[in-house]
Scaffold this motif. Sequence first.
Motif, PDB file in Angstrom:
ATOM      1  N   VAL A   9       0.841  -1.127   0.141  1.00 30.65           N
ATOM      2  CA  VAL A   9       0.072   0.063   0.085  1.00 30.65           C
ATOM      3  C   VAL A   9       0.907   1.238  -0.096  1.00 30.65           C
ATOM      4  O   VAL A   9       1.787   1.275   0.743  1.00 30.65           O
ATOM      5  CB  VAL A   9      -0.797   0.007   1.141  1.00 30.65           C
ATOM      6  N   GLU A  10       0.339   2.114  -0.741  1.00 28.38           N
ATOM      7  CA  GLU A  10       1.234   3.324  -0.946  1.00 28.38           C
ATOM      8  C   GLU A  10      -0.252   4.503  -0.710  1.00 28.38           C
ATOM      9  O   GLU A  10      -1.078   4.528  -1.320  1.00 28.38           O
ATOM     10  CB  GLU A  10       1.650   3.792  -2.145  1.00 28.38           C
ATOM     11  N   MET A  11      -0.263   5.365   0.345  1.00 31.26           N
ATOM     12  CA  MET A  11      -1.054   6.380   0.741  1.00 31.26           C
ATOM     13  C   MET A  11      -1.079   7.498  -0.229  1.00 31.26           C
ATOM     14  O   MET A  11      -0.049   8.093  -0.428  1.00 31.26           O
ATOM     15  CB  MET A  11      -1.018   6.733   2.310  1.00 31.26           C
ATOM     16  N   LEU A  12      -2.442   8.004  -0.764  1.00 31.00           N
ATOM     17  CA  LEU A  12      -2.455   9.064  -1.589  1.00 31.00           C
ATOM     18  C   LEU A  12      -3.198  10.155  -1.150  1.00 31.00           C
ATOM     19  O   LEU A  12      -2.579  11.359  -1.385  1.00 31.00           O
ATOM     20  CB  LEU A  12      -3.261   8.630  -3.141  1.00 31.00           C
ATOM     21  N   ASP A  13      -4.003   9.889  -0.067  1.00 32.57           N
ATOM     22  CA  ASP A  13      -4.949  11.116   0.780  1.00 32.57           C
ATOM     23  C   ASP A  13      -4.932  10.300   2.089  1.00 32.57           C
ATOM     24  O   ASP A  13      -5.519   9.481   2.161  1.00 32.57           O
ATOM     25  CB  ASP A  13      -5.895  11.060   0.012  1.00 32.57           C
ATOM     26  N   GLU A  14      -4.243  10.979   2.999  1.00 34.41           N
ATOM     27  CA  GLU A  14      -4.387  10.331   4.357  1.00 34.41           C
ATOM     28  C   GLU A  14      -5.835  10.490   4.941  1.00 34.41           C
ATOM     29  O   GLU A  14      -6.324   9.590   5.654  1.00 34.41           O
ATOM     30  CB  GLU A  14      -3.529  11.238   5.246  1.00 34.41           C
ATOM     31  N   LEU A  86      -5.528   5.474  -1.721  1.00 35.93           N
ATOM     32  CA  LEU A  86      -4.467   4.417  -1.680  1.00 35.93           C
ATOM     33  C   LEU A  86      -4.319   3.935  -3.238  1.00 35.93           C
ATOM     34  O   LEU A  86      -5.236   3.556  -3.918  1.00 35.93           O
ATOM     35  CB  LEU A  86      -4.385   3.715  -0.471  1.00 35.93           C
ATOM     36  N   ASP A  87      -2.942   3.678  -3.278  1.00 35.85           N
ATOM     37  CA  ASP A  87      -2.593   2.803  -4.433  1.00 35.85           C
ATOM     38  C   ASP A  87      -2.114   1.626  -3.942  1.00 35.85           C
ATOM     39  O   ASP A  87      -1.367   1.485  -3.010  1.00 35.85           O
ATOM     40  CB  ASP A  87      -1.577   3.456  -5.182  1.00 35.85           C
ATOM     41  N   ARG A  88      -2.463   0.369  -4.410  1.00 35.58           N
ATOM     42  CA  ARG A  88      -1.879  -0.904  -3.787  1.00 35.58           C
ATOM     43  C   ARG A  88      -1.781  -2.078  -4.902  1.00 35.58           C
ATOM     44  O   ARG A  88      -2.467  -2.012  -6.091  1.00 35.58           O
ATOM     45  CB  ARG A  88      -2.792  -1.411  -2.685  1.00 35.58           C
ATOM     46  N   ARG A  89      -0.971  -2.888  -4.455  1.00 33.79           N
ATOM     47  CA  ARG A  89      -1.092  -4.201  -5.195  1.00 33.79           C
ATOM     48  C   ARG A  89      -1.845  -5.287  -4.202  1.00 33.79           C
ATOM     49  O   ARG A  89      -1.365  -5.326  -2.994  1.00 33.79           O
ATOM     50  CB  ARG A  89       0.333  -4.584  -5.584  1.00 33.79           C
ATOM     51  N   LEU A  90      -2.564  -6.077  -4.536  1.00 34.55           N
ATOM     52  CA  LEU A  90      -3.425  -7.024  -3.761  1.00 34.55           C
ATOM     53  C   LEU A  90      -3.129  -8.439  -4.214  1.00 34.55           C
ATOM     54  O   LEU A  90      -3.530  -8.513  -5.291  1.00 34.55           O
ATOM     55  CB  LEU A  90      -5.042  -6.531  -3.829  1.00 34.55           C
ATOM     56  N   LEU A  91      -2.995  -9.264  -3.137  1.00 35.01           N
ATOM     57  CA  LEU A  91      -2.921 -10.497  -3.505  1.00 35.01           C
ATOM     58  C   LEU A  91      -3.549 -11.364  -2.793  1.00 35.01           C
ATOM     59  O   LEU A  91      -3.802 -11.062  -1.445  1.00 35.01           O
ATOM     60  CB  LEU A  91      -1.211 -11.013  -3.455  1.00 35.01           C
TER      61      LEU A  91
END
Length: 114
Positions: A9-14, A86-91
């Motif tokens: 996860v990378e936060m885009l907007d807290e 947030l931007d994420r990769r999900l597995l």
Amino acid sequence: MAAYVISEVEMLDETQGRRYRELAAGSIARHGGRYLVRGAAPVVAEGNWPASARIVIVEFPNMERLRAWYASADYAEALAVRQGALDRRLLFVDGAHISPGLGWPEPPPPSQAP
């Protein structure tokens, strides 16, 4: 067999991120899931990792429950908020799954009790 959601996860907007976390946590609990890791900064032993990326790991009783949670109306609002949060990769992975042919030893056959 337990199943896991693993997310980078990378936060885009807290502010939106807090809202997403609240909504997601409630829906996860209602579907039998529990956080094992939530927002941890990993120690990178090999390879590259973005400094701002965090890890989230959630355990569900099985893959069916995990998939039901992800597709649920209960989680839909959180998914909508996630778009701007947030931007994420999900597995999704089954626990203790060993694929033959990848260099892993074959698991022993189940023992038969007398």
